[in-house]
Design a protein around this motif. Sequence first.
Motif, PDB file in Angstrom:
ATOM      1  N   ASP A 231       0.831  -1.011   0.027  1.00  0.00           N
ATOM      2  CA  ASP A 231      -0.068   0.082   0.216  1.00  0.00           C
ATOM      3  C   ASP A 231       0.636   1.162  -0.110  1.00  0.00           C
ATOM      4  O   ASP A 231       1.625   1.469   0.765  1.00  0.00           O
ATOM      5  N   GLY A 311       8.662  -9.627  -5.523  1.00  0.00           N
ATOM      6  CA  GLY A 311       9.053  -9.298  -6.912  1.00  0.00           C
ATOM      7  C   GLY A 311       8.557  -7.859  -7.021  1.00  0.00           C
ATOM      8  O   GLY A 311       8.473  -7.360  -8.201  1.00  0.00           O
ATOM      9  N   GLY A 312       8.135  -6.818  -6.110  1.00  0.00           N
ATOM     10  CA  GLY A 312       7.722  -5.695  -6.250  1.00  0.00           C
ATOM     11  C   GLY A 312       6.235  -5.531  -7.080  1.00  0.00           C
ATOM     12  O   GLY A 312       5.988  -4.676  -8.096  1.00  0.00           O
ATOM     13  N   VAL A 313       5.355  -6.307  -6.611  1.00  0.00           N
ATOM     14  CA  VAL A 313       4.067  -6.534  -7.330  1.00  0.00           C
ATOM     15  C   VAL A 313       2.996  -6.525  -6.129  1.00  0.00           C
ATOM     16  O   VAL A 313       3.109  -7.211  -5.498  1.00  0.00           O
ATOM     17  N   PHE A 314       2.297  -5.356  -6.413  1.00  0.00           N
ATOM     18  CA  PHE A 314       1.237  -5.276  -5.188  1.00  0.00           C
ATOM     19  C   PHE A 314       0.449  -6.307  -5.038  1.00  0.00           C
ATOM     20  O   PHE A 314       0.111  -6.768  -3.829  1.00  0.00           O
ATOM     21  N   ILE A 315      -0.081  -6.995  -6.066  1.00  0.00           N
ATOM     22  CA  ILE A 315      -1.376  -8.328  -5.975  1.00  0.00           C
ATOM     23  C   ILE A 315      -0.600  -9.299  -4.956  1.00  0.00           C
ATOM     24  O   ILE A 315      -1.307  -9.979  -4.173  1.00  0.00           O
ATOM     25  N   CYS A 316       0.853  -9.585  -4.745  1.00  0.00           N
ATOM     26  CA  CYS A 316       1.340 -10.250  -4.166  1.00  0.00           C
ATOM     27  C   CYS A 316       1.006 -10.420  -2.619  1.00  0.00           C
ATOM     28  O   CYS A 316       1.298 -11.304  -1.817  1.00  0.00           O
ATOM     29  N   GLU A 485      -1.667  -2.325 -11.372  1.00  0.00           N
ATOM     30  CA  GLU A 485      -1.364  -3.620 -10.324  1.00  0.00           C
ATOM     31  C   GLU A 485      -2.365  -4.551 -10.622  1.00  0.00           C
ATOM     32  O   GLU A 485      -2.039  -5.578 -10.042  1.00  0.00           O
TER      33      GLU A 485
END
Lengths: 629, 160
Positions: A231, A311-316, A485
């Motif tokens: 966030d 890996g720099g991905v919000f959904i993770c 994202e």
Amino acid sequence: METKEAVRSVEALARLAGFHRQARQKVKTRILVCAGTGCIVSGSLRVMKEFERLLADRGAAAQLAGVAEVGKGVGVAQSGCHGFCQKGPLVRIDPYGIFYTGVRPEDVAEIVDTTINGGKTVERLLYRDRDGLACCNQEEIPFYNSQTRIVLKNAGLIDPEDIGDYLAAGGYTALAKVLTEMSPAEVTEAVTRANLRGRGGAGFPTGLKWKEAFHQKAWPKYIVCNADEGDPGAFMDRSLLESDPHAVLEGMIIAGYAVGARHGLIYVRAEYPLAMKRIAIAIEQARETGLLGEDIMGSGFDFDAEIFVGGGVFICGESTALISSLEGQVGEPRQKPPHLAERGYLGKPTVINNVETLANVPVIINIGAPAYAAIGSAKSGGTKIFCLTGKVNNTGLVEVPIGVPLAEIVRGIGGGVPDGRALKAVQTGGPSGGCLPAEMLDLPTDFEELSQAGSMMGSGGMIVMDDTTCMVDVARYFINFLRDESCGKCFSCREGILRMKEIVDDITAGRAGDETLELLKETAEMVKNASMCGLGQSAGNPVLSTIRYFEDEYLAHIQDKKCPAGVCRSLISFTIDADLCTGCTACAVKCPTKAISGEKKQAHTIDAALCDRCGICLDTCRFDAVRKG
Amino acid sequence: MARKQPAKGPFNLDLSLERNKGALIAILYDIQEHYRYLPEDVLKELAQKIGKPLIEIYRVATFYKLFSLKQRGRHQLKVCTGTACHVRGSERLVEEISKSLCVCRGETSADGEYSLDTVNCLGACALGPLVEVDGEYHGNTTPQSLKTILEKLKSGENKE
């Protein structure tokens, strides 16, 4: 006693803690320099080096002169984040609790002379409250004394890279109690009675999660610590990992005991290198001390933890996507059920808890479930850490009992909006949350209350906005974020958010017709209703909440083609007030598009056709002659 | 932790495989650290070694923002565009860098010197807007202070 010796029993832990406590008592004065990400940005590491250099120098010089050692009994250590990053670099001097703000390397000599040797405070480095009164120690500062710091109790007071500090502060006693006095079911029962709910956003009861996993027959089981704090505007997990990593680890081991898991996985964002380093050190030290590994404290319980880099991905941050990512796959969410307690990491029972949730667990064991539950509201116990940022006087980490009104945080602890501007809205819950207007500041910060108002608790970001913030622009910002994202698995989310973006782009560019608002609402509802995971289901919130509370502002953009806050570039224009302009040419020189013309010492004008509305002229003018409208 | 990659020379894929026990993302992370991007031939070698089709590795490599299939610049600039930085004007900083270094957002300048990225949140919101240059954070950045940072970078003072 050898400090490297592994702790094989509860008694040995108590002995080791006693040893560290005694060792620390020998240090008469302890200088703690904040080494959280925020203070490091402000240059705290240089301050720390200067302290070390100076104290070494003076100690040596004094010895040569045959007088008492100045450096004796004075220790310099780094601390984790104090949560008051805006005032950094921060230096705390214990045992007095003296708290210096904005310390530069140049100030260090004076601190050593005046405070360490002279026993007096350096007035100019003390924090001043709203009435201009200097606060001699940290506990006097309103920002701190209005908080209830039970999870952040060690933050800033201990060296996060030294397990001895954590042990001396009573660390791992909760684990000792759990392993020797409680059954796994009793631990879960305590957490349930404490009303602990997940701090990552959804607020699911932690006890329930643990219980479900405990009853699974499959083996092995896993505990995953979700430190993929994606966030924007939220940094409590980073701060906790940086300031008190052992507390998170202790909570994780207890969780492992409660559900019967022997493996812990910590999924940390790649953007948090320092947090990663500190938790890695904590794991290493806990292993050396025998608090991770086999037969912890002679209880027969085994547990170990390892770190995974996100890996720099919000959904993770979504639980099922996080599991896929841990397994080395694309981080796409999947349908639930089966719940993770049933089929999680590698198909085995898994519990995912957020960093802050885990850090709460030792507190519950130490103070007891009833005392913990009494701190919060009726439905959720304990405290919540909020990240107060944006247009507010005191920005930083704020820990308060769940359920306190928003006003207490924003106006009380935060000290209101700077520059005498008017508070317009408070955004909570990150991209999935919503914007609440100033009239709703009496709202309690509770999971249910915030959801009903169209926002959500989320992970705890709280962004204050004043009258120079355009609410349509804020909605546009979050839609852009979510569009980037969205993993693209569900059509409704992938395409719906894109349509929302196009509509809001039209509104901010002055291209929207009267029917747009209805279409936008309908699209937002559709995305909410038809998407599978939390990202899609809450993607409509930023738009719907801003329309609900700030419809006038949307209408001003759509009907009058005006941006009342003066943010949306296509809808504003810059002019120069001829009466105030002195013709100093400063703006004309700086204008990147050469849109400003005029003779020296004559009033200048802006060519609207050339102007790209960057606002540099407004910042440059020293005579307030540039008007935005 | 197991042995580290040698600082110079070709990337040792076997070492990375062993160190990360075959965990794909961690291996890609190692490759990216070494080359500053994921070269095609290394991915092909990886696919062979772990017995997975190349397309699956590409799927993972293109999903995560951390990875790049194109060579990145010698200097990496990141502008935080998290909410707190956004409301304090980070968008303008992106534009300024873009103009000053001739590099588009998410891309690398033609001379291979600079890469410009935006990141969602660096977690130092109290000091926003934040600009990261080669791993070093600059807080409370204004267009003016940015100018100084960029001039330093251009004149080579920021060399690793």
